[in-house]
Scaffold this motif. Sequence first.
Motif, PDB file in Angstrom:
ATOM      1  N   THR A  24       0.934  -1.347   0.101  1.00 17.09           N
ATOM      2  CA  THR A  24      -0.157   0.096  -0.002  1.00 17.09           C
ATOM      3  C   THR A  24       0.909   1.322   0.202  1.00 17.09           C
ATOM      4  N   ALA A  25       2.110   1.259   0.594  1.00 16.15           N
ATOM      5  CA  ALA A  25       2.871   2.252   0.437  1.00 16.15           C
ATOM      6  C   ALA A  25       3.249   2.675  -0.822  1.00 16.15           C
ATOM      7  N   ALA A  26       3.485   3.979  -1.268  1.00 16.85           N
ATOM      8  CA  ALA A  26       3.478   4.535  -2.557  1.00 16.85           C
ATOM      9  C   ALA A  26       4.973   4.068  -3.088  1.00 16.85           C
ATOM     10  N   VAL A  27       5.012   4.090  -4.336  1.00 15.77           N
ATOM     11  CA  VAL A  27       6.253   3.727  -5.232  1.00 15.77           C
ATOM     12  C   VAL A  27       7.420   4.958  -4.760  1.00 15.77           C
ATOM     13  N   ALA A  28       8.600   4.283  -4.324  1.00 20.11           N
ATOM     14  CA  ALA A  28       9.771   5.313  -3.899  1.00 20.11           C
ATOM     15  C   ALA A  28      10.096   6.501  -4.967  1.00 20.11           C
ATOM     16  N   PRO A  29       9.974   7.732  -4.304  1.00 22.59           N
ATOM     17  CA  PRO A  29      10.030   8.889  -5.108  1.00 22.59           C
ATOM     18  C   PRO A  29      11.553   8.832  -5.773  1.00 22.59           C
ATOM     19  N   ARG A 198      -0.210   2.802  -7.488  1.00 24.49           N
ATOM     20  CA  ARG A 198      -1.334   3.810  -8.014  1.00 24.49           C
ATOM     21  C   ARG A 198      -1.449   4.952  -6.977  1.00 24.49           C
ATOM     22  N   ALA A 199      -0.637   4.570  -5.699  1.00 28.08           N
ATOM     23  CA  ALA A 199      -0.826   5.417  -4.584  1.00 28.08           C
ATOM     24  C   ALA A 199      -0.229   6.778  -5.020  1.00 28.08           C
ATOM     25  N   GLU A 202      -2.385  10.089 -10.393  1.00 23.97           N
ATOM     26  CA  GLU A 202      -3.705  10.490 -11.002  1.00 23.97           C
ATOM     27  C   GLU A 202      -4.198   9.340 -11.257  1.00 23.97           C
ATOM     28  N   LYS A 203      -5.589   9.376 -11.393  1.00 23.88           N
ATOM     29  CA  LYS A 203      -6.568   8.173 -11.975  1.00 23.88           C
ATOM     30  C   LYS A 203      -6.162   7.865 -13.294  1.00 23.88           C
ATOM     31  N   GLY A 204      -5.934   6.663 -13.599  1.00 22.26           N
ATOM     32  CA  GLY A 204      -5.636   6.063 -14.881  1.00 22.26           C
ATOM     33  C   GLY A 204      -4.189   5.811 -15.155  1.00 22.26           C
ATOM     34  N   ARG A 205      -3.521   6.449 -14.042  1.00 22.40           N
ATOM     35  CA  ARG A 205      -1.902   6.272 -14.331  1.00 22.40           C
ATOM     36  C   ARG A 205      -1.547   5.127 -13.399  1.00 22.40           C
ATOM     37  N   MET A 206      -0.130   4.838 -12.995  1.00 20.44           N
ATOM     38  CA  MET A 206       0.585   3.913 -12.605  1.00 20.44           C
ATOM     39  C   MET A 206       2.179   4.258 -12.523  1.00 20.44           C
TER      40      MET A 206
END
Length: 224
Positions: A24-29, A198-199, A202-206
């Motif tokens: 669930t954590a966002a992808v590392a920046p 997706r965390a 924008e919707k529709g992106r990954m």
Amino acid sequence: MPRTAALTLATTLLLASLPSPAQTAAVAPAPTGESACAFGAFVAETDPAGLNVRAGPGTGHKVLGSLPPVRHSQDESPIRAMVEVEVVAGDNGWFKIQGARDNDALIEGPQRPMFKGSGWVSGRKLTVKSQAAAGRQRPDAAAPVVIGGPDGAGFDSDSFVEHARLLGCKGQWVLVEYGPWSGETGEPSALQIAPAARAGVEKGRMRAWVNRICAIQETSCDGV
């Protein structure tokens, strides 16, 4: 079954069904500040004026020159040709490039006029092919998979290449944002996409970190 045991079992099953923190954590920046990188990329600019190359990472820096936009042949089956560049550094969504060139196998006639030196361009106008079997949460081969599939994700397919923009890099790893796909084509089928991809996006992106970047534009990168 005693009430206490039943509650313990129910709690265990509930916890097992929840996504793990890694999922669930966002992808590392991207790394903070300028980072050294080494991979080949393609210029996905469509504006006829071309893509500005600047003296530093940002629109406030002087324009040094420009790179031509994507070119489509006039054949029955049009061929898309993008300027090829070498990426040597990244900084806050901008990339330092050098060695810009047309691909002689895709462009008939002489090379188009373009900036040949070293400078910075926006990652929103760059794309890459990757032979990675999966996109990862961090630039590490042991990091959790956030985009994958039973036969690999296919990051070198036109579907991915045409819907990518670069956010950052570290060595031979690239942080890529994919999408959004049109309603006609939809997302590539059979993808397994973790919530982390997706965390905060924008919707529709990954997003995902990918390596095994392949700088071959004119054909498949299989085996590279």
